[in-house]
Each structure stands twice: as structure tokens, then as C-alpha cells.
Design a protein around this motif. Structure first.
Motif, PDB file in Angstrom:
ATOM      1  N   ALA A 213      14.494  30.486  70.785  1.00 25.16           N
ATOM      2  CA  ALA A 213      14.445  31.952  70.823  1.00 25.16           C
ATOM      3  C   ALA A 213      15.800  32.520  71.231  1.00 25.16           C
ATOM      4  O   ALA A 213      16.200  33.602  70.776  1.00 25.16           O
ATOM      5  CB  ALA A 213      13.359  32.422  71.787  1.00 25.16           C
ATOM      6  N   ARG A 214      16.512  31.801  72.100  1.00 25.06           N
ATOM      7  CA  ARG A 214      17.841  32.249  72.527  1.00 25.06           C
ATOM      8  C   ARG A 214      18.935  31.814  71.558  1.00 25.06           C
ATOM      9  O   ARG A 214      19.911  32.529  71.343  1.00 25.06           O
ATOM     10  CB  ARG A 214      18.160  31.693  73.920  1.00 25.06           C
ATOM     11  N   GLU A 215      18.794  30.616  71.007  1.00 22.68           N
ATOM     12  CA  GLU A 215      19.886  30.006  70.267  1.00 22.68           C
ATOM     13  C   GLU A 215      19.890  30.313  68.767  1.00 22.68           C
ATOM     14  O   GLU A 215      20.953  30.337  68.150  1.00 22.68           O
ATOM     15  CB  GLU A 215      19.855  28.480  70.457  1.00 22.68           C
ATOM     16  N   PHE A 216      18.723  30.518  68.175  1.00 22.63           N
ATOM     17  CA  PHE A 216      18.667  30.580  66.712  1.00 22.63           C
ATOM     18  C   PHE A 216      19.535  31.707  66.154  1.00 22.63           C
ATOM     19  O   PHE A 216      20.398  31.474  65.289  1.00 22.63           O
ATOM     20  CB  PHE A 216      17.216  30.738  66.240  1.00 22.63           C
ATOM     21  N   ASP A 217      19.340  32.920  66.631  1.00 19.36           N
ATOM     22  CA  ASP A 217      20.084  34.040  66.060  1.00 19.36           C
ATOM     23  C   ASP A 217      21.540  34.061  66.498  1.00 19.36           C
ATOM     24  O   ASP A 217      22.347  34.795  65.904  1.00 19.36           O
ATOM     25  CB  ASP A 217      19.410  35.368  66.419  1.00 19.36           C
ATOM     26  N   GLU A 218      21.890  33.296  67.523  1.00 20.11           N
ATOM     27  CA  GLU A 218      23.306  33.153  67.864  1.00 20.11           C
ATOM     28  C   GLU A 218      23.966  32.116  66.969  1.00 20.11           C
ATOM     29  O   GLU A 218      25.096  32.302  66.509  1.00 20.11           O
ATOM     30  CB  GLU A 218      23.473  32.750  69.329  1.00 20.11           C
ATOM     31  N   GLN A 219      23.268  31.034  66.700  1.00 23.83           N
ATOM     32  CA  GLN A 219      23.863  29.960  65.914  1.00 23.83           C
ATOM     33  C   GLN A 219      23.788  30.205  64.410  1.00 23.83           C
ATOM     34  O   GLN A 219      24.613  29.692  63.659  1.00 23.83           O
ATOM     35  CB  GLN A 219      23.196  28.628  66.265  1.00 23.83           C
ATOM     36  N   ILE A 220      22.787  30.963  63.953  1.00 32.95           N
ATOM     37  CA  ILE A 220      22.666  31.276  62.536  1.00 32.95           C
ATOM     38  C   ILE A 220      23.089  32.726  62.345  1.00 32.95           C
ATOM     39  O   ILE A 220      22.420  33.656  62.785  1.00 32.95           O
ATOM     40  CB  ILE A 220      21.227  31.055  62.025  1.00 32.95           C
ATOM     41  N   LEU A 221      24.217  32.928  61.680  1.00 34.72           N
ATOM     42  CA  LEU A 221      24.811  34.250  61.529  1.00 34.72           C
ATOM     43  C   LEU A 221      24.009  35.101  60.544  1.00 34.72           C
ATOM     44  O   LEU A 221      23.226  34.569  59.749  1.00 34.72           O
ATOM     45  CB  LEU A 221      26.258  34.103  61.060  1.00 34.72           C
ATOM     46  N   PRO A 222      24.208  36.421  60.557  1.00 37.87           N
ATOM     47  CA  PRO A 222      23.442  37.282  59.640  1.00 37.87           C
ATOM     48  C   PRO A 222      23.609  36.933  58.168  1.00 37.87           C
ATOM     49  O   PRO A 222      22.709  37.187  57.367  1.00 37.87           O
ATOM     50  CB  PRO A 222      23.981  38.690  59.948  1.00 37.87           C
ATOM     51  N   ASP A 223      24.769  36.350  57.779  1.00 34.36           N
ATOM     52  CA  ASP A 223      24.945  35.968  56.367  1.00 34.36           C
ATOM     53  C   ASP A 223      24.368  34.591  56.056  1.00 34.36           C
ATOM     54  O   ASP A 223      24.502  34.091  54.933  1.00 34.36           O
ATOM     55  CB  ASP A 223      26.416  36.049  55.950  1.00 34.36           C
ATOM     56  N   GLY A 224      23.733  33.956  57.071  1.00 34.27           N
ATOM     57  CA  GLY A 224      23.089  32.659  56.862  1.00 34.27           C
ATOM     58  C   GLY A 224      23.890  31.466  57.308  1.00 34.27           C
ATOM     59  O   GLY A 224      23.375  30.345  57.305  1.00 34.27           O
ATOM     60  N   GLY A 225      25.147  31.655  57.704  1.00 32.67           N
ATOM     61  CA  GLY A 225      26.001  30.531  58.084  1.00 32.67           C
ATOM     62  C   GLY A 225      25.732  30.042  59.490  1.00 32.67           C
ATOM     63  O   GLY A 225      25.416  30.823  60.385  1.00 32.67           O
ATOM     64  N   GLN A 226      25.874  28.716  59.679  1.00 33.56           N
ATOM     65  CA  GLN A 226      25.811  28.145  61.027  1.00 33.56           C
ATOM     66  C   GLN A 226      27.142  28.422  61.716  1.00 33.56           C
ATOM     67  O   GLN A 226      28.204  28.257  61.129  1.00 33.56           O
ATOM     68  CB  GLN A 226      25.543  26.638  60.946  1.00 33.56           C
ATOM     69  N   PHE A 227      27.124  28.852  62.959  1.00 34.37           N
ATOM     70  CA  PHE A 227      28.287  29.495  63.571  1.00 34.37           C
ATOM     71  C   PHE A 227      29.475  28.581  63.838  1.00 34.37           C
ATOM     72  O   PHE A 227      30.558  29.073  64.157  1.00 34.37           O
ATOM     73  CB  PHE A 227      27.891  30.263  64.821  1.00 34.37           C
ATOM     74  N   GLU A 228      29.327  27.267  63.668  1.00 32.64           N
ATOM     75  CA  GLU A 228      30.494  26.399  63.808  1.00 32.64           C
ATOM     76  C   GLU A 228      31.346  26.375  62.545  1.00 32.64           C
ATOM     77  O   GLU A 228      32.428  25.792  62.532  1.00 32.64           O
ATOM     78  CB  GLU A 228      30.065  24.996  64.221  1.00 32.64           C
ATOM     79  N   LEU A 229      30.853  26.988  61.475  1.00 32.23           N
ATOM     80  CA  LEU A 229      31.627  27.243  60.253  1.00 32.23           C
ATOM     81  C   LEU A 229      32.106  25.965  59.571  1.00 32.23           C
ATOM     82  O   LEU A 229      33.151  25.945  58.930  1.00 32.23           O
ATOM     83  CB  LEU A 229      32.817  28.170  60.557  1.00 32.23           C
ATOM     84  N   SER A 230      31.329  24.917  59.695  1.00 34.91           N
ATOM     85  CA  SER A 230      31.567  23.657  58.991  1.00 34.91           C
ATOM     86  C   SER A 230      30.479  23.492  57.947  1.00 34.91           C
ATOM     87  O   SER A 230      29.287  23.486  58.300  1.00 34.91           O
ATOM     88  CB  SER A 230      31.528  22.480  59.974  1.00 34.91           C
ATOM     89  N   PRO A 231      30.819  23.368  56.668  1.00 30.77           N
ATOM     90  CA  PRO A 231      29.771  23.161  55.652  1.00 30.77           C
ATOM     91  C   PRO A 231      28.884  21.954  55.941  1.00 30.77           C
ATOM     92  O   PRO A 231      27.681  21.994  55.655  1.00 30.77           O
ATOM     93  CB  PRO A 231      30.567  22.992  54.357  1.00 30.77           C
ATOM     94  N   MET A 232      29.447  20.899  56.524  1.00 22.23           N
ATOM     95  CA  MET A 232      28.635  19.719  56.832  1.00 22.23           C
ATOM     96  C   MET A 232      27.625  20.029  57.936  1.00 22.23           C
ATOM     97  O   MET A 232      26.432  19.703  57.815  1.00 22.23           O
ATOM     98  CB  MET A 232      29.529  18.556  57.268  1.00 22.23           C
ATOM     99  N   TYR A 233      28.073  20.652  59.007  1.00 27.08           N
ATOM    100  CA  TYR A 233      27.143  20.983  60.085  1.00 27.08           C
ATOM    101  C   TYR A 233      26.169  22.074  59.652  1.00 27.08           C
ATOM    102  O   TYR A 233      25.032  22.129  60.137  1.00 27.08           O
ATOM    103  CB  TYR A 233      27.908  21.361  61.359  1.00 27.08           C
ATOM    104  N   HIS A 234      26.606  22.916  58.735  1.00 26.49           N
ATOM    105  CA  HIS A 234      25.666  23.884  58.189  1.00 26.49           C
ATOM    106  C   HIS A 234      24.543  23.182  57.427  1.00 26.49           C
ATOM    107  O   HIS A 234      23.364  23.533  57.576  1.00 26.49           O
ATOM    108  CB  HIS A 234      26.378  24.864  57.257  1.00 26.49           C
TER     109      HIS A 234
END
Length: 552
Positions: A213-234
Motif C-alpha cells: 500500500a505504501r510502496e506500489f504507487d511510489e515504485q510504479i510511476l503514473p506512466d507505468g514505469g518501475q522507478f529504478e528506470l531499468s528495463p530489466m528491473y521493470h
């Protein structure tokens, strides 16, 4: 000596000042805490409310009953054991993940898997060794439960061990790391708390949902990207979210109203995450190499799309077209035969840049479905010189000044001074697409130089224009790494051709200093290095331009 000490102090200051206070507090707690394993018998199993959907499949990693190949390195468990210090930690982590339980054709190896689970329980006492670190515990809990949900019979001791691992994880949550590690911890607790029944299992599930509940919307950006900005980790995050959608559908009866609402939110976000993955992938259907990225770690795009289909989620588009992912900072230019993916992004979350490379304003280009200009990829972790080189700016298709890094990547997963993006602008017209941005990553140098890059895709021509403010005392070069399958020829100091597989020829024209061709390397998988070439154009008076054209 004084200058070196000052540099070290500044590097630590720039690295540490971005951390969240809880990371510092929990790092101390994590080192000092000495929890004891809880060896009580497991709770009862919860009855399923729906059928488990087959997950995404990786390539098998077991080569025999006790043989494995991880990161392109084979070994026998009989010879290496579970914690061979001669093996890199990432290799040992993979050994304890048990990914093969759910890999392609896993059912044919089920007898190996049962024996391996029994052996792991016998040879890894609770709380001791690499296998009991919270990240491999988290992935193993999920893999074991997936294997059981596929219809396999648990060998003796497996169910009790699962409960012991879940209890252990509850006391070893990785708040000091946050990011994908804490996400994986929470996912494992949702899995264990759903598969088991009763009050204790409910507490595991509630903890998992509370973290997410705390982490999901921080780690998944509004455009759908995972916030570490690595395609592999995404791609790994996509798998995580699809798994969470799957498990919460199977055990929907266990969910409290708030948890059911969270599960609906995950289902809603999954298609957007799949679209982001498509945007950051080449026409060959595989990911681009920005930040830590390599093939063979996450399930490939087709597997993830098929998994989403089995969960009745909307598929991602086959060709996303030109897109600017404003929240992430990546732009995809796509016009006829050309697809270009540009990094106009920050290096990642300030408090978690461990998978960042100094690749600001780099790009990758495909023509006629073939990768042409690339970043060098990732083949190693750890803290060695090769890891440092692969994270550095010269290993990417962008500009470096005096061979330095635009962001101060150091050790294996640390970043000190960080490049900041400015005046970012992307425009898509019917016959011309452009992306422009600048960064200040070399502000520590004389004159505080800034790098600005403009990328223009126009008909059958690509133009890359680079400028450096305050060029005096700041020798700069634009580097363009070529895919190993592309051969390069130089006809004059500023002109040449690229030949693609199949014979397609591409003309390049440089403006600036004398262009050079030099050996390079490409690292598409961990443990793999392929010879390649790079084209380098020095900036003359602070400016260089490369034009690439194709067609008849």
C-alpha cells in the motif's frame, strides 16, 4: 593526499545525503538484530477459490539432477555446495531462488525439483547462509508456492519449511534497502499469507499488503514505469504484479475489502506496465539496455504478454509508435524503418540509485528491425573494475568529457554526484520527430560545462547534435557503440558506412573532430562479452554532429 581525502568525503556526502532516515536506522538495526528461527509446525493450507494460471516461464537453469547454469557459469551442487565462496554472490543467490521450479518444461524435471527441495531443507539450517538472506528467501517462497499451485506434491518437510521461512522473513524485512527488495519481501508475504490459512497467515498477508500500500504507487510511476528506470528491473516488476494479480484471484475469498481494492488497482496498472515495457523494447521484441539491463534475468516480453493474456488482462500494443514517457523520462521515436529509444531521464530515485548507470542522454537505434547503435549492457555485478567500467559514461552512446562519468557511479551500486536533466522537449510531427534535453553532470569541471543533445528523426535520416557549453579545458567526445552484428567502414575522416546483417547499408557523416573507429564490447547477458566496435566523434569548439541516412 588532502585532495584525495576531500574527494572521498564529498563522494560519501553526495551518496549519503539522499538516503531516507529510515534506511540509515534500519541498516543499523538489520546489522545488530539477531532473530531466532521459529520452528513451529506450519498452519493449515487455505482452500483455493479459483484456478492458478500458469506463470511466465524462464529458460531452465538446471542441467541435471544436481547441475546448474547461472549467469553463463555452469556448476555442480555436489562440487560447489550451496555457499561456494568462489562463486559470485549473485550466482549463489540464483541457486537459492529455485527459479527452475517454474521454468519452461518444469513438469519434466519435477522429480529433480522434489529432491532438490528436500536437499535444500536438509543442508540449509534455518537462519544460516546466503539462502536465508531476505531477498532469496522472498523469491524462494514465491517459487515454492507457485510449484505447489501447479499441482506438485510437497516433499516431506516442505510445508513446514515454508512457514519457517515466512516467519523468518517477517523479522528480516529490507527497509534499509527499500525498492525492489522490499517489494519482493511484501510479495512473498502475500503469497505465504494467502496459501496458508489461519490467524498467523492472515498477519503475513496483512503485512505484505500494508507494505505494498505504501510502496506500489511510489515504485510504479503514473506512466507505468518501475522507478529504478531499468528495463530489466521493470520486466521483473511486471512479473511481480502479474503474480500478485494471479495469487489474489486464486485466494480471493481470503481478501479483506481493502485488500481486494488493492488487488483491483494492481490489475488496472498491469496493462500500463506492459505498454511501458513495449516502449522500451526494440523491434526484435527484447529490452533496451539503460541502467542495469541484460537478457535472461527477467522473463522475456512474449512470456509476460502471454501470462497477462491468461489473466485476462489487455495486451500491450505490438508497436507502441512514438511515445514520450514523461514521468519516466524516456522517449521512443519511431518512423518507418527506424526505432530510437532515448534516455532523457534522471538516473533513478535519489535514495535508491544502485542500478543506475552514468548513461544520461544516451540512446539506442534499430533500423529494419536490427539493433544498430546500442549501450554496452551489463554482464557483471560486484565491485570490480569491469562493473565500474560498464556503469561508466564511455560505455554508453552519449557524450563524455575527458573520459569522466556524467554521474559519479562508484563501488558496485553507489552514486555520488548526479546529473540533473534540464530543458527537456519532445515533439512528434508527421514527417519529423525530435527530442532535446541537457544535463549538468560535469558541473564540477572548469566553467561548469553543460551537455545538450538534440535527436532528430526525419524521413530516412537521423541527426544527433551535441553541444558542450564552456568547451575550454573540457575535451569531449560523442561515442556511438555499434551492435556486434553491424560492420563499420570509414572512407574518410568524417564519412563511412555501416553494413547490417542481410546487406542493408547505412551511411554515416560526422561533423566535429576526426571520427575514429575503435574496438568495443557488448554484454547482452550476465557472464557474456561480445566483441563490437564504436564510432567516436570529438567535439570541436564544443560541438559535434552525426548524421545517419539509409534507403535506396
Amino acid at each position: 593526499m588532502a585532495s584525495s581525502s576531500l574527494h572521498t568525503l564529498m563522494r560519501y556526502f553526495e551518496t549519503l545525503r539522499h538516503l531516507k532516515p529510515q534506511q540509515i536506522y534500519h541498516r543499523i538495526w538489520f546489522r545488530l538484530a539477531r532473530p531466532k528461527p521459529d520452528l513451529r509446525a506450519a498452519p493449515s493450507r487455505r482452500p483455493a477459490a479459483a484456478r492458478w494460471s500458469a506463470p511466465a516461464r524462464r529458460h531452465p537453469s538446471m542441467t541435471g539432477a544436481t547441475g546448474f547454469c547461472f549467469l553463463s557459469e555452469p556448476a555442480s551442487l555436489d562440487e560447489a555446495g550451496w555457499d561456494d565462496p568462489a562463486r559470485d554472490k549473485l550466482w549463489r543467490y540464483n541457486l537459492h531462488y529455485f527459479d527452475d521450479l517454474n521454468a519452461a518444461d518444469a513438469s519434466a524435471r519435477a522429480h529433480w525439483h522434489g529432491a532438490l527441495i528436500r536437499r535444500w531443507i536438509a543442508e540449509n539450517p534455518p537462519g544460516k547462509g546466503t539462502g536465508w538472506e531476505p531477498y532469496p528467501v522472498s523469491l524462494r517462497i514465491v517459487n515454492w508456492i507457485k510449484w505447489l499451485l501447479a499441482g506438485n506434491t510437497p516433499p516431506p518437510g516442505m510445508v513446514d519449511s515454508l512457514a519457517v521461512q515466512a516467519r523468518w522473513l517477517m523479522g528480516r524485512l529490507e527497509y534499509h534497502l527499500l525498492g525492489n527488495h522490499l517489494f519482493a519481501n511484501a510479495k512473498a508475504l502475500v503469497f505465504a499469507g494467502s496459501w496458508f490459512d489461519g490467524r498467523e497467515a492472515d498477519s503475513w498477508r496483512q503485512m505484505g499488503f500494508s507494505i505494498l500500500a505504501r510502496e506500489f504507487d511510489e515504485q510504479i510511476l503514473p506512466d507505468g514505469g518501475q522507478f529504478e528506470l531499468s528495463p530489466m528491473y521493470h520486466a521483473l516488476a511486471v512479473e511481480d504484479v502479474l503474480d500478485l494479480v494471479n495469487i489474489t484471484a486464486v485466494f480471493a475469498d481470503a481478501l479483506e475489502p481493502g485488500q481486494a481494492a488493492q488487488a483491483d488497482h494492481w490489475r488496472h496498472c498491469a496493462p500500463l506496465m506492459l505498454r511501458w515495457l513495449a516502449v522500451l523494447s526494440h523491434p526484435d521484441g527484447k529490452i533496451s539496455f539503460f541502467n542495469d539491463a541484460a537478457f535472461g534475468i527477467a522473463p522475456d516480453n512474449r512470456e509476460l504478454a502471454a501470462y497477462a493474456g491468461r489473466l485476462d488482462l489487455a495486451p500491450s500494443p505490438a508497436s507502441p509508435g512514438p511515445v514520450f514517457l514523461e514521468d519516466s523520462g524516456y522517449a521512443r521515436l519511431e518512423l518507418d524503418e527506424a526505432v530510437l529509444i532515448a534516455d532523457l531521464a534522471a538516473i533513478g530515485p535519489d535514495y535508491l540509485p544502485g542500478h543506475a548507470h552514468a548513461d544520461t542522454l544516451s540512446f539506442e537505434l534499430s533500423l529494419f528491425g536490427q539493433r544498430v547503435i546500442v549501450n554496452s549492457g551489463t554482464s557483471v555485478y560486484g565491485t570490480g573494475a569491469e562493473r565500474q567500467r560498464q556503469r561508466g559514461t564511455p560505455a554508453h552512446s552519449t557524450v563524455n568529457i575527458a573520459g569522466e562519468n556524467s554521474s559519479d557511479v562508484w563501488s558496485g551500486f553507489r552514486v555520488g554526484r548526479r546529473a540533473k536533466i534540464s530543458h527537456r522537449h519532445v515533439e512528434f510531427l508527421p514527417e519529423r520527430q525530435t527530442a532535446t534535453a541537457g544535463h549538468d553532470g560535469y558541473r564540477h569541471r572548469p566553467g561548469r560545462p553543460a551537455h545538450t543533445r538534440t535527436i532528430a528523426l526525419d524521413g530516412q535520416r537521423l541527426t544527433i547534435e551535441d553541444t558542450i557549453s564552456a568547451p575550454a579545458g573540457n575535451p569531449a567526445e560523442a561515442v556511438f557503440h555499434l551492435h556486434p552484428d553491424v560492420s563499420v567502414q570509414q572512407d574518410s575522416e568524417a564519412h563511412g558506412t555501416l553494413t547490417l546483417p542481410g546487406g542493408k547499408r547505412v551511411i554515416w557523416q560526422a561533423e566535429g573532430g576526426r571520427a575514429r573507429i575503435a574496438p568495443s564490447s557488448w554484454h547482452p547477458e550476465f557472464g557474456m562479452s561480445l566483441p563490437a566496435n564504436r564510432l567516436t566523434v570529438p567535439l570541436h569548439a564544443g560541438r559535434a554532429q552525426l548524421t545517419v541516412s539509409w534507403g535506396e
